[in-house]
Design an enzyme around this catalytic site. Structure first.
Site, PDB file in Angstrom:
ATOM      1  N   TYR A 128       0.826  -1.196   0.000  1.00 23.26           N
ATOM      2  CA  TYR A 128       0.000   0.000   0.000  1.00 23.26           C
ATOM      3  C   TYR A 128       0.864   1.252   0.000  1.00 23.26           C
ATOM      4  O   TYR A 128       2.039   1.231   0.381  1.00 23.26           O
ATOM      5  CB  TYR A 128      -0.955   0.010   1.197  1.00 23.26           C
ATOM      6  N   CYS A 129       0.265   2.358  -0.439  1.00 21.25           N
ATOM      7  CA  CYS A 129       0.920   3.671  -0.405  1.00 21.25           C
ATOM      8  C   CYS A 129      -0.169   4.723  -0.224  1.00 21.25           C
ATOM      9  O   CYS A 129      -1.311   4.388   0.083  1.00 21.25           O
ATOM     10  CB  CYS A 129       1.747   3.917  -1.664  1.00 21.25           C
ATOM     11  N   THR A 130       0.146   5.986  -0.432  1.00 19.23           N
ATOM     12  CA  THR A 130      -0.803   7.063  -0.131  1.00 19.23           C
ATOM     13  C   THR A 130      -2.051   7.017  -1.008  1.00 19.23           C
ATOM     14  O   THR A 130      -3.171   6.969  -0.511  1.00 19.23           O
ATOM     15  CB  THR A 130      -0.117   8.434  -0.300  1.00 19.23           C
TER      16      THR A 130
END
Length: 283
Positions: A128-130
């Protein structure tokens, strides 16, 4: 001008993310064309963005994380919950039980993967990331190494997840790249003041003019003049204030010198050892 059908294909509703703010949050807003939105340093022709991990909706990702945490608590998980953001982002907010590499730039991510391939061998990776953009490149790079069982990524990133699960498995603030520095969906504060250790998660830029590091320093410490990111910068700030320093300052400080560019994780019996003395951490 893009034709209407093509415009809809490029900018579907899922691509838009909303949060409270205003023009004052984006004083230097510019629109440009770049080869990479978030530079990873790998030519897209070598690692195609079309070879990404499997996209999971926030609901699907939530179920996967729930299962992962349940299995991990029993020592039975074959999954890694991977935060592919930079260390200062994961420091103020992250998913429970995640592996958050201690990297300063996303361009270090490929080297991090290369140095820790054994860690990902035969693992299911939930990434996951922003907002999902870095995962498009990061998951493709990880898949290109052909060591993982499966690679999944959170569609729309943390931002979309928090819209669906504001009190879910993500705790703390979400770092954003504008003058707000963070937005919140829950009341958790998981980071601390750099100087006194009290719970604090509101970033400020280091007060030393030569430095662009972010620092967590609470109001009480700021009143005492503790406004720099490290002792080196704090000393230079005092010298500049007193007029004692006539030197040309360089962009280096204790923060960058002591952090390895590419951390190597400790592995015990094929799994990450959370008790090891390492710069990266299981959070």
């Amino acid at each position: 001008m893009l034709s209407q059908p093509l415009f809809k294909d490029i900018l579907c509703q899922d691509d838009f993310k909303r949060s409270a703010g205003g023009a004052h949050c984006f004083p230097d807003l510019r629109v440009g064309v770049f080869k990479e939105i978030v530079p990873m340093g790998i030519d897209p022709k070598k690692v195609s963005y079309k070879e990404t991990g499997i996209h999971l909706s926030p609901q699907e990702f939530h179920r996967e994380v729930e299962q992962y945490l349940s299995q991990a608590s029993q020592g039975q998980s074959d999954t890694i919950l991977l935060d592919c953001r930079n260390f200062y982002e994961s420091k103020i907010g992250h998913f429970q039980g995640c592996l958050a590499p201690d990297i300063r730039k996303f361009s270090y991510f490929p080297s991090y993967v290369d140095e820790n391939l054994e860690l990902f061998k035969n693992k299911r990776v939930l990434m996951y990331c922003t907002g999902g953009i870095r995962c498009e490149r990061g998951s493709a790079y990880l898949r290109s190494k052909a060591v993982c069982k499966e690679v999944y990524q959170l569609k729309g990133g943390i931002h979309k997840y928090l819209e669906e699960f504001p009190d879910g498995f993500y705790r703390g603030k979400l770092f954003v790249f504008d003058d707000r520095f963070s937005i919140c969906s829950n009341e958790d504060v998981i980071s601390a003041c750099r100087y006194c250790g009290t719970l604090w998660d509101q970033y400020k830029l280091c007060s030393s003019q030569h430095c662009r590091q972010l620092v967590l320093t609470c109001p009480s410490c700021r009143k005492k003049g503790l406004t720099a990111c490290c002792p080196v910068c704090q000393e230079k700030e005092l010298e500049a204030t007193s007029g004692a320093s006539g030197q040309t300052l360089k962009e280096e400080c204790e923060c960058t010198k002591r952090r390895p560019r590419v951390p190597v994780e400790h592995i015990s019996r094929g799994t990450l050892d959370p008790g090891a003395e390492q710069s990266s951490s299981v959070r």
